[in-house]
Design an enzyme around this catalytic site. Structure first.
Site, PDB file in Angstrom:
ATOM      1  N   ARG A   1       0.812  -1.224   0.000  1.00 51.84           N
ATOM      2  CA  ARG A   1       0.000   0.000   0.000  1.00 51.84           C
ATOM      3  C   ARG A   1       0.842   1.269   0.000  1.00 51.84           C
ATOM      4  O   ARG A   1       0.370   2.335  -0.393  1.00 51.84           O
ATOM      5  CB  ARG A   1      -1.017  -0.034   1.140  1.00 51.84           C
TER       6      ARG A   1
ATOM      7  N   GLU B   1       4.918 -11.100  14.895  1.00 52.97           N
ATOM      8  CA  GLU B   1       4.354 -11.746  16.082  1.00 52.97           C
ATOM      9  C   GLU B   1       4.814 -13.212  16.118  1.00 52.97           C
ATOM     10  O   GLU B   1       5.235 -13.727  17.147  1.00 52.97           O
ATOM     11  CB  GLU B   1       2.835 -11.643  15.995  1.00 52.97           C
TER      12      GLU B   1
HETATM   13  P1  AMP Z   1       3.823  -2.616  11.569  1.00 52.17           P
HETATM   14  O1  AMP Z   1       5.139  -3.220  11.138  1.00 52.17           O
HETATM   15  O2  AMP Z   1       3.187  -3.374  12.697  1.00 52.17           O
HETATM   16  O3  AMP Z   1       3.943  -1.133  11.874  1.00 52.17           O
HETATM   17  O4  AMP Z   1       2.796  -2.819  10.386  1.00 52.17           O
HETATM   18  C1  AMP Z   1       2.871  -2.006   9.333  1.00 52.17           C
HETATM   19  C2  AMP Z   1       2.261  -2.560   8.082  1.00 52.17           C
HETATM   20  O5  AMP Z   1       1.158  -3.430   8.289  1.00 52.17           O
HETATM   21  C3  AMP Z   1       1.764  -1.393   7.301  1.00 52.17           C
HETATM   22  O6  AMP Z   1       2.428  -1.432   6.070  1.00 52.17           O
HETATM   23  C4  AMP Z   1       0.283  -1.562   7.183  1.00 52.17           C
HETATM   24  O7  AMP Z   1      -0.061  -1.553   5.811  1.00 52.17           O
HETATM   25  C5  AMP Z   1      -0.053  -2.899   7.781  1.00 52.17           C
HETATM   26  N1  AMP Z   1      -1.007  -2.825   8.910  1.00 52.17           N
HETATM   27  C6  AMP Z   1      -0.740  -3.158  10.205  1.00 52.17           C
HETATM   28  N2  AMP Z   1      -1.822  -3.050  10.979  1.00 52.17           N
HETATM   29  C7  AMP Z   1      -2.828  -2.611  10.184  1.00 52.17           C
HETATM   30  C8  AMP Z   1      -4.212  -2.284  10.408  1.00 52.17           C
HETATM   31  N3  AMP Z   1      -4.810  -2.401  11.620  1.00 52.17           N
HETATM   32  N4  AMP Z   1      -4.932  -1.851   9.358  1.00 52.17           N
HETATM   33  C9  AMP Z   1      -4.351  -1.735   8.132  1.00 52.17           C
HETATM   34  N5  AMP Z   1      -3.082  -2.032   7.860  1.00 52.17           N
HETATM   35  C10 AMP Z   1      -2.309  -2.466   8.867  1.00 52.17           C
END
Ligand code: AMP
Length: 183
Positions: A71, A108
């Site tokens: 995205r 996770e």
């Molecule tokens: P993180 O590494 O946990 O910060 O996750 C980041 C990536 O996961 C981003 O590129 C988001 O596109 C996706 N992502 C994580 N959680 C969500 C959520 N609740 N809704 C939409 N996209 C998410």
């Protein structure tokens, strides 16, 4: 709780949250998914997101804008065009055809890996990282390290949405983190 007024509230009083669809239990039970397709299809909403990024980064040094698959590939190239810079993709494993540098990071359960072309960033370039959502911050922190591995400087990390309750910002200590919409 986030600040009462955001930078974007002054610039754009429109309620962008109304354009974001929340889908419970996607892609698995317990995850509340923030769906930006409803924002993208709205011409005012999409334009305001890009205008806000452009206004925030216009006076900072940005030589290239980097987007994270998948995205991030929607917003980063559009911001690059608005700032008059090039765009660099960071991709999932085995997608890029030439020599790559990579970074592994914890999920996770298990680990994940992101790749960038070794010649995508020249040493000394200032790189803006753009993605749709800052959740736990693991992805963004890994990409910042990847930029530095290639000799680049992270000029900032920009997100459309930041999930404040997951405290992803803590993993990005020392970097300029700018998010347009907070939950
Ligand atoms: P993180 O590494 O946990 O910060 O996750 C980041 C990536 O996961 C981003 O590129 C988001 O596109 C996706 N992502 C994580 N959680 C969500 C959520 N609740 N809704 C939409 N996209 C998410």
């Amino acid at each position: 709780m986030g600040p009462l007024l955001q930078y974007s509230d002054f610039l754009f009083p429109m309620d962008l949250k109304k354009l974001i669809r929340e889908v419970p239990d996607f892609p698995k039970p317990g995850i509340n998914f923030f769906d930006i397709t409803t924002l993208l299809k709205d011409k005012d909403g999409f334009g305001r997101i890009i205008d806000d990024f452009e206004a925030y980064y216009r006076d900072r040094r940005v030589d290239v804008v980097l987007g994270i698959e998948a995205r991030g590939f929607i917003f980063a190239p559009t911001v690059a065009y608005a700032l008059g810079t090039g765009f660099v993709p960071v991709r999932k494993p085995k997608k890029l055809p030439a020599a790559v540098e990579f970074m592994e990071y914890e999920l996770e359960y298990g680990t994940d890996r992101l790749e960038i072309h070794r010649d995508a960033i020249r040493a000394g370039q200032h790189v803006l990282i753009v993605d749709d959502v800052l959740a736990t911050g693991g992805t963004a922190a890994a990409v910042a390290k990847l930029v530095e591995k290639l000799g680049g400087t992270v000029s900032g990390l920009g997100f459309v949405i930041e999930l404040d309750f997951l405290a992803g910002r803590r993993k990005l200590d020392g970097y300029d983190v700018h998010s347009l919409i907070h939950y």
